[in-house]
Write a protein that holds these residues in place. Structure first.
Motif, PDB file in Angstrom:
ATOM      1  N   ASP A 204       0.623  -1.393  -0.011  1.00  0.00           N
ATOM      2  CA  ASP A 204       0.136  -0.048  -0.045  1.00  0.00           C
ATOM      3  C   ASP A 204       0.845   1.226   0.179  1.00  0.00           C
ATOM      4  N   TYR A 205       0.326   2.182  -0.744  1.00  0.00           N
ATOM      5  CA  TYR A 205       1.183   3.601  -0.662  1.00  0.00           C
ATOM      6  C   TYR A 205       0.363   4.699  -0.620  1.00  0.00           C
ATOM      7  N   TRP A 206       0.521   5.799  -0.252  1.00  0.00           N
ATOM      8  CA  TRP A 206      -0.333   7.076  -0.066  1.00  0.00           C
ATOM      9  C   TRP A 206      -0.186   7.612  -1.463  1.00  0.00           C
ATOM     10  N   ASP A 207      -1.318   8.128  -2.075  1.00  0.00           N
ATOM     11  CA  ASP A 207      -1.318   8.906  -3.243  1.00  0.00           C
ATOM     12  C   ASP A 207      -0.412  10.032  -3.402  1.00  0.00           C
ATOM     13  N   GLY A 208       0.674  10.211  -4.026  1.00  0.00           N
ATOM     14  CA  GLY A 208       1.475  11.580  -4.145  1.00  0.00           C
ATOM     15  C   GLY A 208       2.806  11.138  -3.588  1.00  0.00           C
ATOM     16  N   ASP A 209       3.003  10.208  -2.570  1.00  0.00           N
ATOM     17  CA  ASP A 209       4.029   9.825  -1.811  1.00  0.00           C
ATOM     18  C   ASP A 209       5.114   9.034  -2.698  1.00  0.00           C
ATOM     19  N   GLY A 210       4.636   8.348  -3.864  1.00  0.00           N
ATOM     20  CA  GLY A 210       5.433   7.688  -4.876  1.00  0.00           C
ATOM     21  C   GLY A 210       5.595   6.243  -4.022  1.00  0.00           C
ATOM     22  N   HIS A 211       5.963   5.251  -4.872  1.00  0.00           N
ATOM     23  CA  HIS A 211       5.974   3.906  -4.430  1.00  0.00           C
ATOM     24  C   HIS A 211       7.494   3.194  -5.319  1.00  0.00           C
ATOM     25  N   ASP A 212       8.413   2.389  -4.640  1.00  0.00           N
ATOM     26  CA  ASP A 212       9.342   1.939  -5.308  1.00  0.00           C
ATOM     27  C   ASP A 212       9.197   0.314  -4.762  1.00  0.00           C
ATOM     28  N   MET A 271      10.701   9.558  11.661  1.00  0.00           N
ATOM     29  CA  MET A 271      11.415   9.552  10.118  1.00  0.00           C
ATOM     30  C   MET A 271      10.396   9.890   9.336  1.00  0.00           C
ATOM     31  N   LYS A 272      10.447  10.803   8.324  1.00  0.00           N
ATOM     32  CA  LYS A 272       9.461  11.303   7.357  1.00  0.00           C
ATOM     33  C   LYS A 272       9.944  11.280   6.117  1.00  0.00           C
ATOM     34  N   ASP A 273       9.052  11.082   4.960  1.00  0.00           N
ATOM     35  CA  ASP A 273       9.458  11.325   3.810  1.00  0.00           C
ATOM     36  C   ASP A 273       9.153  12.810   3.353  1.00  0.00           C
ATOM     37  N   ASP A 274      10.012  13.132   2.212  1.00  0.00           N
ATOM     38  CA  ASP A 274      10.222  14.647   1.779  1.00  0.00           C
ATOM     39  C   ASP A 274      10.346  14.647   0.234  1.00  0.00           C
ATOM     40  N   GLY A 275       9.285  15.233  -0.425  1.00  0.00           N
ATOM     41  CA  GLY A 275       9.320  15.324  -1.869  1.00  0.00           C
ATOM     42  C   GLY A 275      10.473  16.089  -2.368  1.00  0.00           C
ATOM     43  N   SER A 276      11.249  16.826  -1.509  1.00  0.00           N
ATOM     44  CA  SER A 276      12.301  17.536  -2.124  1.00  0.00           C
ATOM     45  C   SER A 276      13.520  16.784  -2.272  1.00  0.00           C
ATOM     46  N   LEU A 277      13.637  15.647  -1.706  1.00  0.00           N
ATOM     47  CA  LEU A 277      14.751  14.900  -1.694  1.00  0.00           C
ATOM     48  C   LEU A 277      14.678  13.823  -2.938  1.00  0.00           C
ATOM     49  N   ASN A 278      16.017  13.371  -3.294  1.00  0.00           N
ATOM     50  CA  ASN A 278      16.025  12.455  -4.470  1.00  0.00           C
ATOM     51  C   ASN A 278      15.986  11.024  -3.851  1.00  0.00           C
ATOM     52  N   ASP A 279      16.490  10.768  -2.764  1.00  0.00           N
ATOM     53  CA  ASP A 279      16.358   9.355  -2.234  1.00  0.00           C
ATOM     54  C   ASP A 279      16.831   9.380  -0.909  1.00  0.00           C
ATOM     55  N   GLY A 280      16.155  10.044   0.225  1.00  0.00           N
ATOM     56  CA  GLY A 280      16.559  10.275   1.337  1.00  0.00           C
ATOM     57  C   GLY A 280      15.174  10.208   2.179  1.00  0.00           C
ATOM     58  N   PHE A 281      15.321  10.895   3.502  1.00  0.00           N
ATOM     59  CA  PHE A 281      14.365  11.103   4.320  1.00  0.00           C
ATOM     60  C   PHE A 281      14.674  12.259   5.407  1.00  0.00           C
ATOM     61  N   GLU A 282      13.851  12.581   6.204  1.00  0.00           N
ATOM     62  CA  GLU A 282      14.192  13.644   7.170  1.00  0.00           C
ATOM     63  C   GLU A 282      14.091  13.094   8.441  1.00  0.00           C
ATOM     64  N   VAL A 283      14.789  13.392   9.576  1.00  0.00           N
ATOM     65  CA  VAL A 283      14.794  13.188  11.048  1.00  0.00           C
ATOM     66  C   VAL A 283      14.017  14.306  11.689  1.00  0.00           C
ATOM     67  N   VAL A 284      12.898  14.018  12.289  1.00  0.00           N
ATOM     68  CA  VAL A 284      12.185  14.966  12.890  1.00  0.00           C
ATOM     69  C   VAL A 284      12.101  14.764  14.479  1.00  0.00           C
ATOM     70  N   THR A 285      12.783  15.672  15.096  1.00  0.00           N
ATOM     71  CA  THR A 285      12.655  15.434  16.662  1.00  0.00           C
ATOM     72  C   THR A 285      11.544  15.988  17.201  1.00  0.00           C
ATOM     73  N   HIS A 286      11.048  15.259  18.620  1.00  0.00           N
ATOM     74  CA  HIS A 286       9.890  15.745  19.327  1.00  0.00           C
ATOM     75  C   HIS A 286      10.326  17.213  19.896  1.00  0.00           C
ATOM     76  N   PRO A 287       9.674  18.069  20.655  1.00  0.00           N
ATOM     77  CA  PRO A 287      10.224  18.978  21.399  1.00  0.00           C
ATOM     78  C   PRO A 287      11.348  18.871  22.439  1.00  0.00           C
ATOM     79  N   HIS A 288      12.348  19.311  22.358  1.00  0.00           N
ATOM     80  CA  HIS A 288      13.245  19.433  23.615  1.00  0.00           C
ATOM     81  C   HIS A 288      13.547  20.784  23.939  1.00  0.00           C
ATOM     82  N   THR A 289      14.084  21.044  25.204  1.00  0.00           N
ATOM     83  CA  THR A 289      14.566  21.994  25.660  1.00  0.00           C
ATOM     84  C   THR A 289      16.188  21.922  25.261  1.00  0.00           C
TER      85      THR A 289
END
Length: 487
Positions: A204-212, A271-289
């Motif tokens: 399964d994949y979300w429309d617009g996220d791409g699938h390989d 970790m999240k997908d990001d359409g601006s990347l060629n073949d990567g991902f982004e590390v997203v942190t929860h809020p920290h001081t």
């Protein structure tokens, strides 16, 4: 000296709301006739607060603006009608556009009552009817319901705890009617219209996220771009920080890299997908001081990614974005509960303005420590228009601004180049925190040059124990050109 003339009741050509309008001796281009508020904001003069006819004109009990009926118009947005308060007992006189009819073209789907709303009420309103006495409609299972009918609906279905909000359309639906995708529960409508099954691998994949389907790794670690989990807060303080670090795969699969980062960071990030990347991902942190990032955060994910060939600095696609809580500028005070709310809001906006001016006015120096110049992902086009940016959220390039104000809970500083060097990522977090603290009680005049880069670097130098990584990167950045071996 600016002079003003009263022209009557109409729709202000600047804020598009009905009010008593004035013409000014100053020229405003295409906006010559404005309300008092807009005149005072865009003029050096002070428009009259009251003229006698204002006291004779009835006003909307929700937004306090007068009635304005446009002759010949089919839909009279600013005509007065009666609408109910939340208790369904009292009615008040309000504009048609200040009721549930304006937003939803109807009343509650269960009781058919039309309610008054505060959608046009200013944050600094002193209206005698408290905002808590108003209501609006909530979409539940596809129908719009008032608070009272929603409670009855929940009770008949076993309680409100059985309902969740769809992360895609924000409709509230019963958990038993939802469908799962990538750790999130969606309503049937969004799932049916957005989730597709690959005919080759049955994935399964979300429309617009791409699938390989050539990838055979566990892909569940990388969430879709729309993924928005409830935040976990690490550390106690007036405000928190978060970062988004984009990385590209080079030798290993991006899913393998996401697994490495997730295993090291655990509940501190996702970790999240990001359409601006060629073949990567982004590390997203929860809020920290900031202290939590400096002393209680597992940075081992960075060298592990580097050893597997992942990169961030030596790319054309990767950025590093730092979020700072808006409570950094307002101490978390709810102005509606304070008798000094006007002053609290003004102080908050003044601090945000100083924070933004420090960054926008020192663009060249900020770009040096950020590692990249002005680009279409983080433009400085709002320089010179920061007052409108702070007060109204106006942005020349949308969220792709050096400081993005579209988020309700945070300001996002987007200027930094991505890097797999711990000191660089920490320096970005420390830069944002230092900018907040330096501008907190700063007295700015035309003569004291308080917002110059020289003054800011002196502040960082005096507080090196708090901002050691920022001091290091500032020293390196201004001693030599960008280092191609950063990654």
């Amino acid at each position: 000296m600016t002079s003003f003339g009263y022209t009557g009741i109409g729709v202000c050509s600047r804020c598009s709301k009905p009010d008593h309008l004035f013409v000014s001796s100053e020229a405003y281009g295409s906006h010559p006739t404005l309300c008092t508020h807009c005149h005072n904001f865009y003029s050096d003069g002070v428009a009259p607060a009251r003229v006698p006819i204002m006291d004779e004109s009835p006003t909307c009990e929700a937004c306090e603006a007068p009635e304005f009926i446009l002759e010949g118009a089919e839909h009279q947005r600013w005509q007065f009608i009666r609408a109910y308060l939340a208790d369904k007992e009292r009615t008040i006189i309000v504009h048609r556009d200040c009721t549930t009819v304006a937003r939803h073209a109807m009343g509650c789907s269960d009781c058919n009552v039309i309610f008054a709303t505060t959608r046009h009420r200013n944050w600094n309103s002193l209206a005698p009817i408290a905002s808590t006495l108003f209501t609006d409609l909530t979409q539940i299972e596809g129908d719009l319901r008032c608070d009272d009918c929603a409670r009855h609906f929940y009770e008949e279905a076993g309680g409100e705890h059985n309902f969740v909000t769809c992360p895609a359309c924000e409709d509230i639906f019963h958990k038993g009617n939802g469908l799962w995708f990538n750790d999130s529960l969606y309503c049937h409508n969004c799932h049916d219209n957005s989730v597709y099954t690959c005919q080759d691998c049955s994935g399964d994949y979300w429309d617009g996220d791409g699938h390989d389907c050539s990838e055979d790794e566990d892909e569940s670690t990388i969430h879709s771009y729309s993924y928005r989990p409830s935040p976990y807060f690490f550390g106690k303080g007036q405000y928190h920080l978060g970062f988004e670090l984009e990385v590209e795969a080079r030798n290993e699969s991006r899913y393998a890299g996401a697994e490495i980062a997730q295993n090291e960071l655990g509940s501190h990030a996702y970790m999240k997908d990001d359409g601006s990347l060629n073949d990567g991902f982004e590390v997203v942190t929860h809020p920290h001081t900031l202290e939590q990032y400096q002393t209680n955060f597992n940075w081992e994910f960075i060298p592990k990614l580097k050893r597997q060939g992942f990169r961030s600095w030596n790319t054309e696609t990767c950025g590093l974005h730092v979020h700072v809580s808006r409570t950094a500028f307002g101490a978390g005070v709810n102005p509606w509960n304070s008798p000094d709310r006007d002053q609290l809001i003004l102080r908050k906006q003044a601090h945000e303005l100083r924070f933004m001016k420090l960054i926008y006015d020192n663009q060249r120096q900020v770009e040096r420590i950020a590692g990249r110049s002005n680009n279409h992902f983080a433009t400085f086009q709002d320089k010179g228009k920061l007052v409108e940016k702070v007060k109204y959220g106006n942005q020349s390039n949308g969220r792709y601004s050096a400081i993005n104000t579209e988020n309700d809970a945070t300001l996002e500083v987007r200027v930094f180049k991505g890097s797999l060097r711990k000191e660089r990522v920490l320096s970005a977090l420390e830069f944002v925190a230092a900018s907040v603290e330096y501008t907190r009680d700063l007295k700015v005049t035309s003569k004291n040059q308080a917002l110059t880069w020289l003054r800011f670097t002196a502040y960082v130098s005096d507080n090196m124990e708090t901002y050691p990584n920022l001091a290091l990167i500032m020293s390196e950045s201004f001693a030599s050109d960008n280092n191609p071996d950063e990654n």
